[in-house]
Scaffold this motif. Sequence first.
Motif, PDB file in Angstrom:
ATOM      1  N   SER A  46       0.820  -1.214   0.000  1.00 49.81           N
ATOM      2  CA  SER A  46       0.000   0.000   0.000  1.00 49.81           C
ATOM      3  C   SER A  46       0.858   1.270   0.000  1.00 49.81           C
ATOM      4  N   GLY A  47       2.186   1.109   0.168  1.00 48.83           N
ATOM      5  CA  GLY A  47       3.073   2.268   0.189  1.00 48.83           C
ATOM      6  C   GLY A  47       3.354   2.775   1.590  1.00 48.83           C
ATOM      7  N   ARG A  48       2.832   2.110   2.609  1.00 54.07           N
ATOM      8  CA  ARG A  48       3.048   2.508   3.997  1.00 54.07           C
ATOM      9  C   ARG A  48       4.368   1.922   4.488  1.00 54.07           C
ATOM     10  N   PHE A  49       4.997   2.621   5.448  1.00 54.96           N
ATOM     11  CA  PHE A  49       6.304   2.213   5.964  1.00 54.96           C
ATOM     12  C   PHE A  49       6.189   1.743   7.413  1.00 54.96           C
ATOM     13  N   ALA A  50       6.992   0.728   7.752  1.00 56.04           N
ATOM     14  CA  ALA A  50       7.037   0.203   9.115  1.00 56.04           C
ATOM     15  C   ALA A  50       8.469  -0.255   9.396  1.00 56.04           C
ATOM     16  N   LEU A  51       8.784  -0.428  10.683  1.00 56.72           N
ATOM     17  CA  LEU A  51      10.108  -0.920  11.054  1.00 56.72           C
ATOM     18  C   LEU A  51      10.270  -2.364  10.589  1.00 56.72           C
ATOM     19  N   SER A  52      11.456  -2.718  10.153  1.00 53.36           N
ATOM     20  CA  SER A  52      11.750  -4.101   9.781  1.00 53.36           C
ATOM     21  C   SER A  52      11.772  -4.952  11.048  1.00 53.36           C
ATOM     22  N   ALA A  53      11.538  -6.237  10.896  1.00 54.66           N
ATOM     23  CA  ALA A  53      11.589  -7.148  12.041  1.00 54.66           C
ATOM     24  C   ALA A  53      12.986  -7.106  12.654  1.00 54.66           C
ATOM     25  N   GLY A  54      13.057  -6.984  13.954  1.00 53.90           N
ATOM     26  CA  GLY A  54      14.338  -6.957  14.661  1.00 53.90           C
ATOM     27  C   GLY A  54      14.929  -5.583  14.855  1.00 53.90           C
ATOM     28  N   VAL A  55      14.434  -4.595  14.129  1.00 51.28           N
ATOM     29  CA  VAL A  55      14.953  -3.231  14.264  1.00 51.28           C
ATOM     30  C   VAL A  55      14.247  -2.568  15.446  1.00 51.28           C
ATOM     31  N   ARG A  56      15.045  -1.940  16.301  1.00 54.26           N
ATOM     32  CA  ARG A  56      14.490  -1.158  17.411  1.00 54.26           C
ATOM     33  C   ARG A  56      14.711   0.294  17.075  1.00 54.26           C
ATOM     34  N   GLY A  57      13.647   1.076  17.092  1.00 54.40           N
ATOM     35  CA  GLY A  57      13.762   2.484  16.726  1.00 54.40           C
ATOM     36  C   GLY A  57      14.051   3.368  17.908  1.00 54.40           C
ATOM     37  N   GLY A  58      13.845   4.657  17.696  1.00 55.95           N
ATOM     38  CA  GLY A  58      13.989   5.637  18.770  1.00 55.95           C
ATOM     39  C   GLY A  58      15.426   5.843  19.159  1.00 55.95           C
ATOM     40  N   GLY A  59      15.636   6.000  20.455  1.00 53.83           N
ATOM     41  CA  GLY A  59      16.964   6.339  20.947  1.00 53.83           C
ATOM     42  C   GLY A  59      17.864   5.164  21.166  1.00 53.83           C
ATOM     43  N   SER A  60      17.589   3.983  20.585  1.00 58.85           N
ATOM     44  CA  SER A  60      18.411   2.793  20.790  1.00 58.85           C
ATOM     45  C   SER A  60      19.826   3.019  20.352  1.00 58.85           C
TER      46      SER A  60
END
Length: 175
Positions: A161-175
């Motif tokens: 659909s063109g929407r974006f999400a974090l890949s499996a195993g990726v931790r976002g934010g201040g990691s």
Amino acid sequence: MPSVIGLLEERERAAVQRVEALRAEADRVLAALREAELDWERFFVSRETVVEVLAGRDGVEEADTPALGDSEPSPSPSPSPSPSGAVPGSVVPAWCEGLVVAVLSPEYQRIMTVLTAAEGALSCRELAAGLGVEPVAAKVEGVRSKANRLVRQGWLVKEPSGRFALSAGVRGGGS
């Protein structure tokens, strides 16, 4: 009583001495600045090389160049480095287990933070709004370009659909 001309000449000599002293100081400061900039550039190039090596780039792959409308500056060391060591315009390394978001430049870290806070995948317009970017086409396309770069490097996934999400195993934010 001293003459007016004599007083003016005395003040002029003092002013000339002050100008010469300030010029000498300015020359010293400019020389120190040039030396510091050369050091900075050397460390910048070294860090970029290490990032490329750690990302597995062997120089044969196509370089990760900014797309049209992308607002990334060239990698010359003019902006001040961030506390994490990443510099705006940095190459996005390929994600691998153990790699943290702090290796990304601040622009990309912000995208990762917004996606981490989201409860699901976001469209580019939603992502731009989360970043506080004006919802005009050019700005949204800049966000799309950065998000697509993160997809190519394995940090994000792009849904059909063109929407974006974090890949499996990726931790976002201040990691």
